[in-house]
Design a protein around this motif. Structure first.
Motif, PDB file in Angstrom:
ATOM      1  N   MET A  96      35.979  32.831  38.951  1.00 23.84           N
ATOM      2  CA  MET A  96      36.235  33.103  40.202  1.00 23.84           C
ATOM      3  C   MET A  96      34.824  33.290  40.883  1.00 23.84           C
ATOM      4  SD  MET A  96      38.918  34.466  41.956  1.00 23.84           S
ATOM      5  CE  MET A  96      39.919  35.398  41.311  1.00 23.84           C
ATOM      6  N   CYS A  97      34.936  32.717  41.975  1.00 25.11           N
ATOM      7  CA  CYS A  97      33.643  32.820  42.843  1.00 25.11           C
ATOM      8  C   CYS A  97      33.735  34.304  44.001  1.00 25.11           C
ATOM      9  CB  CYS A  97      33.448  31.644  43.933  1.00 25.11           C
ATOM     10  SG  CYS A  97      33.007  30.089  42.525  1.00 25.11           S
ATOM     11  N   GLY A  98      33.037  35.160  43.722  1.00 24.80           N
ATOM     12  CA  GLY A  98      33.006  36.268  44.598  1.00 24.80           C
ATOM     13  C   GLY A  98      32.060  36.143  45.689  1.00 24.80           C
ATOM     14  N   LEU A  99      32.445  35.962  46.689  1.00 22.03           N
ATOM     15  CA  LEU A  99      31.463  36.043  47.979  1.00 22.03           C
ATOM     16  C   LEU A  99      31.235  37.196  48.746  1.00 22.03           C
ATOM     17  CD1 LEU A  99      30.284  34.985  50.826  1.00 22.03           C
ATOM     18  CD2 LEU A  99      30.038  33.398  49.042  1.00 22.03           C
ATOM     19  N   TRP A 100      30.273  37.753  48.572  1.00 24.23           N
ATOM     20  CA  TRP A 100      29.817  39.348  49.031  1.00 24.23           C
ATOM     21  C   TRP A 100      29.546  39.019  50.433  1.00 24.23           C
ATOM     22  CZ3 TRP A 100      30.235  43.642  46.514  1.00 24.23           C
ATOM     23  CH2 TRP A 100      30.673  43.518  45.143  1.00 24.23           C
TER      24      TRP A 100
END
Length: 388
Positions: A352-356
């Motif tokens: 899962m790519c978590g974009l901050w």
């Protein structure tokens, strides 16, 4: 986007302890995992993740504006009625927000698809901002990754800058649940960022906050709390007796109360309603909406309030897909349904790519991977690089 196996640093556990990252292996299980990393091209980061996140953030602002003008939306989101005015007031007064994390399904080929927005109390902050950067520098020095590798990670610098631009009083109190090692460590890290921005900080357990006779929040030394960062969800806080004092406490809250609109899974349905067909959104509807029948034969059912995948279910024509559900305490407030979009699979794991986001600007990337289709509390954290 590629998953690449790599040799671990021999002393990474000692390095983690030296950097205060003491929840790298909770209860002996693996959380931080540097046996592999994910490699991206610059175009995949900038066009595939960063640009969609920035656009979705502006779309989210439209949803908040609509919610603060229409109490029916706040009711739909199960925000307690006695706080509708307060939520709207914090939006109209432009109370600044600090951070959030958008979770995407992304494989580097098709458009990134938003799973949800952790807009209030997102976790994995320290490991993203600090420890994966330490890994990047040391892995290059040890020739474990290609020289010239970069990382999408300006998170720490942006947090410090954001604290300095929030118009805060000289002292910031920071609260979370002390018994949660991860939460307390994350709050300590944010206190360090605030100190680097020139603020004095006071740490306090959320349960130790008092109320003075004139309705001000106080710390254990009976000092008034003028600004409070809370790693404690609005949906919990607004349902406690303590919450009745919030609107009149003369305390700047981080995150502001308008973030309660965005930290709700109902946001996904509201976004789809306003921006149907957007390439980075999945069709989503409130469960009792007749249009929910169009979501597809296989779909995901999510509580309005849920954390770490709890009570999320993958369903097929209304029946639970075997073994694809996560237990938890959520669901009483209602559900949304979202079109099924599987995470990509790399060597048996689903990242899962978590974009901050910091001050509503894209600031960094963190990756958590699970063997399950639902990213849960036991998901591992893996570092990433941008190829040089």
């Amino acid at each position: 986007m590629e998953r690449i196996r790599v040799r671990e640093r021999s002393d990474w556990r000692r390095t983690a302890e030296e950097h205060g990252f003491d929840f790298h292996s909770p209860d002996g299980s693996l959380y931080w995992d540097e046996s592999a990393y994910y490699a991206f091209t610059l175009e995949e980061i900038e066009e595939g993740l960063e640009a969609p996140a920035a656009e979705i953030e502006s779309m989210c602002f439209e949803v908040v504006e609509a919610a603060c003008r229409d109490e029916a939306i706040l009711k739909r989101l199960a925000i307690p009625e006695r706080f509708w005015g307060y939520v709207a007031e914090t939006w109209r007064a432009k109370h600044r927000n600090l951070y959030g994390r958008m979770d995407f399904a992304f494989d580097g080929r098709g458009p990134a698809k938003l799973y949800e927005y952790n807009a209030d109390t997102p976790t994995s902050l320290y490991e993203t901002a600090v420890f994966q950067w330490v890994w990047l520098e040391q892995a290059q020095a040890q020739n474990l990754i290609p020289s010239g590798s970069d990382q999408f990670n300006s998170l720490h610098e942006r947090l410090v800058t954001a604290f300095g631009q929030m118009g805060l009083p000289p002292t910031l109190h920071l609260a979370s649940v002390r018994s949660s090692n991860e939460d307390w460590s994350t709050t300590l890290y944010l206190a360090d960022c605030a100190q680097q921005a020139g603020l004095a900080t006071v740490m306090i357990d959320i349960s130790d906050i008092g109320v003075s006779t004139d309705g001000r929040f106080t710390d254990l030394d009976d000092h008034a709390i003028q600004a409070l960062f809370k790693l404690y969800p609005w949906e919990w806080l607004l349902r406690e007796e303590f919450a009745t004092h919030i609107p009149g406490a003369q305390c700047q809250m981080i995150e502001p109360a308008w973030k309660s609109v965005l930290s709700n899974k109902g946001l996904l349905a509201l976004l789809w309603q306003r921006f149907p067909g957007h390439p980075n959104l999945l069709p989503a509807f409130f469960e009792d909406d007749p249009a929910a029948a169009t979501v597809g034969a296989r779909y995901v059912r999510k509580p309005l309030y849920s954390r770490e995948g709890a009570n999320v279910e993958i369903l097929e024509r209304g029946s639970r897909v075997p073994r694809v559900s996560a237990p938890g305490p959520y669901g009483e407030e209602g559900h949304i349904v979202q079109a099924y979009q599987p995470l990509p699979e790399f060597s048996g794991e689903r990242p899962m790519c978590g974009l901050w986001m910091v001050a509503s600007e894209p600031a960094g990337l963190g990756i958590r991977a699970d063997s399950s289709e639902i990213t849960g509390n036991n998901a591992r954290y893996l570092p990433h690089i941008i190829r040089g």
